[in-house]
Motif scaffolding. Sequence first.
Motif, PDB file in Angstrom:
ATOM      1  N   GLY A   1      72.225 -50.941  59.088  1.00 17.46           N
ATOM      2  CA  GLY A   1      70.731 -50.416  59.027  1.00 17.46           C
ATOM      3  C   GLY A   1      70.911 -48.870  58.933  1.00 17.46           C
ATOM      4  O   GLY A   1      70.049 -48.249  59.710  1.00 17.46           O
ATOM      5  N   VAL A   2      71.485 -48.286  58.090  1.00 18.20           N
ATOM      6  CA  VAL A   2      71.440 -46.816  57.793  1.00 18.20           C
ATOM      7  C   VAL A   2      71.023 -46.729  56.388  1.00 18.20           C
ATOM      8  O   VAL A   2      71.710 -47.085  55.522  1.00 18.20           O
ATOM      9  CB  VAL A   2      72.945 -46.118  58.046  1.00 18.20           C
ATOM     10  CG1 VAL A   2      72.850 -44.665  57.599  1.00 18.20           C
ATOM     11  CG2 VAL A   2      73.409 -46.214  59.477  1.00 18.20           C
ATOM     12  N   TYR A   3      69.954 -45.810  56.165  1.00 15.53           N
ATOM     13  CA  TYR A   3      69.483 -45.552  54.795  1.00 15.53           C
ATOM     14  C   TYR A   3      70.418 -44.556  54.078  1.00 15.53           C
ATOM     15  O   TYR A   3      71.215 -43.891  54.823  1.00 15.53           O
ATOM     16  CB  TYR A   3      68.199 -44.762  54.920  1.00 15.53           C
ATOM     17  CG  TYR A   3      67.156 -45.753  55.505  1.00 15.53           C
ATOM     18  CD1 TYR A   3      66.631 -46.808  54.781  1.00 15.53           C
ATOM     19  CD2 TYR A   3      66.282 -45.428  56.693  1.00 15.53           C
ATOM     20  CE1 TYR A   3      65.479 -47.588  55.286  1.00 15.53           C
ATOM     21  CE2 TYR A   3      65.511 -46.067  57.338  1.00 15.53           C
ATOM     22  CZ  TYR A   3      64.920 -47.251  56.769  1.00 15.53           C
ATOM     23  OH  TYR A   3      63.873 -47.909  57.379  1.00 15.53           O
ATOM     24  N   ILE A   4      70.541 -44.616  52.881  1.00 17.79           N
ATOM     25  CA  ILE A   4      71.616 -43.837  52.076  1.00 17.79           C
ATOM     26  C   ILE A   4      70.554 -43.077  50.994  1.00 17.79           C
ATOM     27  O   ILE A   4      69.617 -43.697  50.277  1.00 17.79           O
ATOM     28  CB  ILE A   4      72.453 -44.881  51.317  1.00 17.79           C
ATOM     29  CG1 ILE A   4      73.514 -45.394  51.974  1.00 17.79           C
ATOM     30  CG2 ILE A   4      73.104 -43.932  50.163  1.00 17.79           C
ATOM     31  CD1 ILE A   4      74.267 -46.608  51.270  1.00 17.79           C
ATOM     32  N   ILE A   5      70.923 -41.876  50.861  1.00 17.51           N
ATOM     33  CA  ILE A   5      70.475 -40.918  50.152  1.00 17.51           C
ATOM     34  C   ILE A   5      71.355 -40.210  49.161  1.00 17.51           C
ATOM     35  O   ILE A   5      72.531 -39.877  49.576  1.00 17.51           O
ATOM     36  CB  ILE A   5      69.507 -39.584  50.724  1.00 17.51           C
ATOM     37  CG1 ILE A   5      69.060 -40.140  51.754  1.00 17.51           C
ATOM     38  CG2 ILE A   5      69.096 -38.746  49.936  1.00 17.51           C
ATOM     39  CD1 ILE A   5      68.899 -39.040  52.981  1.00 17.51           C
ATOM     40  N   GLU A   6      71.153 -40.441  47.824  1.00 11.98           N
ATOM     41  CA  GLU A   6      72.154 -39.926  46.614  1.00 11.98           C
ATOM     42  C   GLU A   6      71.796 -39.043  45.809  1.00 11.98           C
ATOM     43  O   GLU A   6      70.476 -38.591  45.656  1.00 11.98           O
ATOM     44  CB  GLU A   6      72.645 -41.268  46.099  1.00 11.98           C
ATOM     45  CG  GLU A   6      73.325 -42.320  46.835  1.00 11.98           C
ATOM     46  CD  GLU A   6      73.276 -43.770  46.238  1.00 11.98           C
ATOM     47  OE1 GLU A   6      74.402 -44.374  46.449  1.00 11.98           O
ATOM     48  OE2 GLU A   6      72.257 -44.324  45.859  1.00 11.98           O
ATOM     49  N   ALA A   7      72.480 -38.542  45.098  1.00 13.15           N
ATOM     50  CA  ALA A   7      72.677 -37.321  44.131  1.00 13.15           C
ATOM     51  C   ALA A   7      71.757 -36.210  44.833  1.00 13.15           C
ATOM     52  O   ALA A   7      70.876 -35.547  43.956  1.00 13.15           O
ATOM     53  CB  ALA A   7      71.732 -37.903  42.993  1.00 13.15           C
ATOM     54  N   MET A   8      72.110 -35.684  45.776  1.00 14.38           N
ATOM     55  CA  MET A   8      71.750 -34.451  46.569  1.00 14.38           C
ATOM     56  C   MET A   8      72.384 -33.115  45.939  1.00 14.38           C
ATOM     57  O   MET A   8      73.532 -33.295  45.476  1.00 14.38           O
ATOM     58  CB  MET A   8      71.764 -34.544  47.877  1.00 14.38           C
ATOM     59  CG  MET A   8      71.042 -35.701  48.639  1.00 14.38           C
ATOM     60  SD  MET A   8      71.339 -35.926  50.280  1.00 14.38           S
ATOM     61  CE  MET A   8      69.935 -34.952  50.514  1.00 14.38           C
ATOM     62  N   ASP A   9      71.483 -32.045  46.061  1.00 14.83           N
ATOM     63  CA  ASP A   9      72.136 -30.767  45.777  1.00 14.83           C
ATOM     64  C   ASP A   9      72.375 -30.282  47.042  1.00 14.83           C
ATOM     65  O   ASP A   9      71.822 -29.560  47.665  1.00 14.83           O
ATOM     66  CB  ASP A   9      71.108 -29.832  45.123  1.00 14.83           C
ATOM     67  CG  ASP A   9      71.624 -28.669  44.406  1.00 14.83           C
ATOM     68  OD1 ASP A   9      73.017 -28.357  44.836  1.00 14.83           O
ATOM     69  OD2 ASP A   9      71.074 -27.830  43.952  1.00 14.83           O
ATOM     70  N   LEU A  10      73.782 -29.889  47.375  1.00 12.88           N
ATOM     71  CA  LEU A  10      74.237 -29.580  48.715  1.00 12.88           C
ATOM     72  C   LEU A  10      74.895 -28.144  48.655  1.00 12.88           C
ATOM     73  O   LEU A  10      75.420 -27.736  49.632  1.00 12.88           O
ATOM     74  CB  LEU A  10      75.153 -30.572  49.408  1.00 12.88           C
ATOM     75  CG  LEU A  10      74.458 -31.838  49.584  1.00 12.88           C
ATOM     76  CD1 LEU A  10      75.516 -33.080  50.233  1.00 12.88           C
ATOM     77  CD2 LEU A  10      73.215 -31.809  50.523  1.00 12.88           C
ATOM     78  N   GLU A  11      74.855 -27.704  47.397  1.00 11.86           N
ATOM     79  CA  GLU A  11      75.840 -26.651  47.195  1.00 11.86           C
ATOM     80  C   GLU A  11      75.188 -25.309  47.836  1.00 11.86           C
ATOM     81  O   GLU A  11      75.779 -24.387  48.296  1.00 11.86           O
ATOM     82  CB  GLU A  11      76.013 -26.150  45.801  1.00 11.86           C
ATOM     83  CG  GLU A  11      76.845 -27.347  45.125  1.00 11.86           C
ATOM     84  CD  GLU A  11      78.268 -27.550  45.811  1.00 11.86           C
ATOM     85  OE1 GLU A  11      79.018 -26.557  45.701  1.00 11.86           O
ATOM     86  OE2 GLU A  11      78.440 -28.531  46.296  1.00 11.86           O
ATOM     87  N   GLY A  12      73.627 -25.230  47.882  1.00  8.27           N
ATOM     88  CA  GLY A  12      73.111 -24.146  48.355  1.00  8.27           C
ATOM     89  C   GLY A  12      73.394 -23.911  49.971  1.00  8.27           C
ATOM     90  O   GLY A  12      73.602 -22.875  50.656  1.00  8.27           O
TER      91      GLY A  12
END
Length: 283
Positions: free
Chosen positions: A237-248
């Motif tokens: 029961g953990v949501y997944i978030i994808e294709a994020m921009d984490l470089e900044g």
Amino acid sequence: MPVTDQVGAPPTTADLLRFAAEDVTIHDLGRQLRIGMPQSPNHPAFWHALPRRHGDMVRHDGGSAANDIISMGTHVGTHIDAFAHVSQDCHLLDGSDAIQAGVGGRYTELGVHTIQPMVRRGVLLDLPAVLGLDGPAEGGFEFTPEHLDEAERRLPAPIRSGDVILVRSGWGVHFDSGAPYVGAQTGVPGVSEAGAHWLADRGVHAAGADTIAFECLRPGQGHATLPAHRVLLVERGVYIIEAMDLEGLAAADVREFLFVLSPLPIFGATGSPVRPLAVVGRG
């Protein structure tokens, strides 16, 4: 800024806006939605068109308007997976029959409309830093609990229940190149099955990554198996978030922040495009 001013009156909207502008930095963690952007081959591509342009219809006073139409899969671009997105042995997170749950073309119990807006503590686990890399992790590299342990030790404070954990692989630098980001031949770095259990054991609310599939994809194997999805979406029961921009965030050496995300409340959908934000207090 105090919750009330010196005479006890609540702050005005102008006060709050001035405080926000002067005392926080906002990092946009979402990708622009563009025709031809890289995505999982399992989902309908993004398309944008203008059915009406300025000049197509002009009012008697000289005014005109343009409008748009878009079509896309709900798992394209930066997006969140609802619990209805993945099943195992034809069962969903709540134990319901996955086939029966989709009768009528909507997932009424576990669709994306059931995800509440998130305003939570966010944490960045910077895996290239753990590995001593200046660039991204190699395609197909698997992040184990040992890697995640070391990344957590570098945080200002340990992970807490209810946090949103963002796993940076560095793979986001390939996004603008298209096919290399998808990694069909090279594979894509990501969290292992054991790593998914590591995250769930800490009670995290959601886990995100800078890749299209969150987890490790082996070279040439595509999305043949997705064990981290099974663990997080079906078992824990953990949501997944994808294709994020984490470089900044990584470039600014930010590891802890206020995480803000709100999915589109598409009734019965298995996911939604999102534009997550990391809000960081200055100083």
